[in-house]
Design an enzyme around this catalytic site. Sequence first.
Site, PDB file in Angstrom:
ATOM      1  N   CYS A  75       0.856  -1.191   0.017  1.00 57.59           N
ATOM      2  CA  CYS A  75       0.219   0.096   0.180  1.00 57.59           C
ATOM      3  C   CYS A  75       0.998   1.067  -0.015  1.00 57.59           C
ATOM      4  O   CYS A  75       1.999   1.008  -0.368  1.00 57.59           O
ATOM      5  CB  CYS A  75      -0.867  -0.067   1.236  1.00 57.59           C
ATOM      6  SG  CYS A  75      -0.232   0.019   2.906  1.00 57.59           S
ATOM      7  N   ARG A 110      -3.102  -0.562   5.583  1.00 60.92           N
ATOM      8  CA  ARG A 110      -3.817  -1.683   4.967  1.00 60.92           C
ATOM      9  C   ARG A 110      -2.924  -2.912   4.737  1.00 60.92           C
ATOM     10  O   ARG A 110      -3.323  -4.039   4.695  1.00 60.92           O
ATOM     11  CB  ARG A 110      -4.163  -1.061   3.460  1.00 60.92           C
ATOM     12  CG  ARG A 110      -5.500  -0.145   3.355  1.00 60.92           C
ATOM     13  CD  ARG A 110      -5.722   0.647   2.018  1.00 60.92           C
ATOM     14  NE  ARG A 110      -4.562   1.626   2.008  1.00 60.92           N
ATOM     15  CZ  ARG A 110      -4.288   2.219   1.052  1.00 60.92           C
ATOM     16  NH1 ARG A 110      -4.926   1.933  -0.058  1.00 60.92           N
ATOM     17  NH2 ARG A 110      -3.412   2.928   0.708  1.00 60.92           N
ATOM     18  N   ASP A 170      -8.053   4.029   1.382  1.00 61.90           N
ATOM     19  CA  ASP A 170      -6.950   4.484   2.302  1.00 61.90           C
ATOM     20  C   ASP A 170      -7.579   4.883   3.999  1.00 61.90           C
ATOM     21  O   ASP A 170      -8.498   5.654   3.625  1.00 61.90           O
ATOM     22  CB  ASP A 170      -6.260   5.431   1.830  1.00 61.90           C
ATOM     23  CG  ASP A 170      -5.026   6.027   2.615  1.00 61.90           C
ATOM     24  OD1 ASP A 170      -5.071   5.686   3.893  1.00 61.90           O
ATOM     25  OD2 ASP A 170      -4.691   7.110   2.453  1.00 61.90           O
TER      26      ASP A 170
HETATM   27  P1  4NP Z   1      -1.732   2.761   4.188  1.00 60.29           P
HETATM   28  O1  4NP Z   1      -2.221   4.207   4.668  1.00 60.29           O
HETATM   29  O2  4NP Z   1      -1.272   3.191   2.789  1.00 60.29           O
HETATM   30  O3  4NP Z   1      -2.946   1.993   4.129  1.00 60.29           O
HETATM   31  O4  4NP Z   1      -0.367   2.436   5.123  1.00 60.29           O
HETATM   32  C1  4NP Z   1      -1.563   5.230   4.751  1.00 60.29           C
HETATM   33  C2  4NP Z   1      -0.768   5.711   5.707  1.00 60.29           C
HETATM   34  C3  4NP Z   1      -0.133   6.761   5.888  1.00 60.29           C
HETATM   35  C4  4NP Z   1      -0.482   7.848   4.948  1.00 60.29           C
HETATM   36  C5  4NP Z   1      -1.353   7.613   3.971  1.00 60.29           C
HETATM   37  C6  4NP Z   1      -2.078   6.253   3.715  1.00 60.29           C
HETATM   38  N1  4NP Z   1       0.093   9.058   4.898  1.00 60.29           N
HETATM   39  O5  4NP Z   1      -0.180  10.082   3.924  1.00 60.29           O
HETATM   40  O6  4NP Z   1       0.879   9.317   5.720  1.00 60.29           O
END
Ligand code: 4NP
Length: 147
Positions: A8, A14, A119
């Site tokens: 991800c 995720r 997300d």
């Molecule tokens: P992930 O979620 O891709 O599911 O781990 C996110 C975690 C952090 C961020 C965006 C999505 N961020 O913008 O820092």
Amino acid sequence: MQSILFVCLGNICRSPLAEGIAREIIKKENLAIVVDSAGTSGWHIDEPPCEGSRMVAKKHGFSIDDLRGRRLSVYADDSFDLIIALDSKNYRDILSLGFDKNKVRKLGDYGLDGADVPDPYTYRDMEGFEAVYAMIERGVRHLLSKS
Ligand code: 4NP
């Protein structure tokens, strides 16, 4: 032994959840599959999974607290048999890093009608994480049944 890498953006919401869910199924069903996860960004290197993902995993009976964020790298990760993107942007970013298109897929292609796993990073309530959990679990079950 087959190997699957979940990817991800941050590797804190995720994909660690996908890794944890897959580990539980692999353990229960005694499957010869290894799994890992990584993020296309380097924003959360060495951080534990986000609170919502840790809590929803605990609610379902397992812990992902010991996982740590790491960045996807074609040098470290090219040996995986399958690279599973959690959404379409992740998919495009994985291909632009130079991974072999033949082994990159979206989780949405497994029993989810092609849907992106949203997300959940900015969610404040557990409902969002439960919805994401249900989607990931469905996709991972489908994926593992075909692997
Ligand atoms: P992930 O979620 O891709 O599911 O781990 C996110 C975690 C952090 C961020 C965006 C999505 N961020 O913008 O820092």
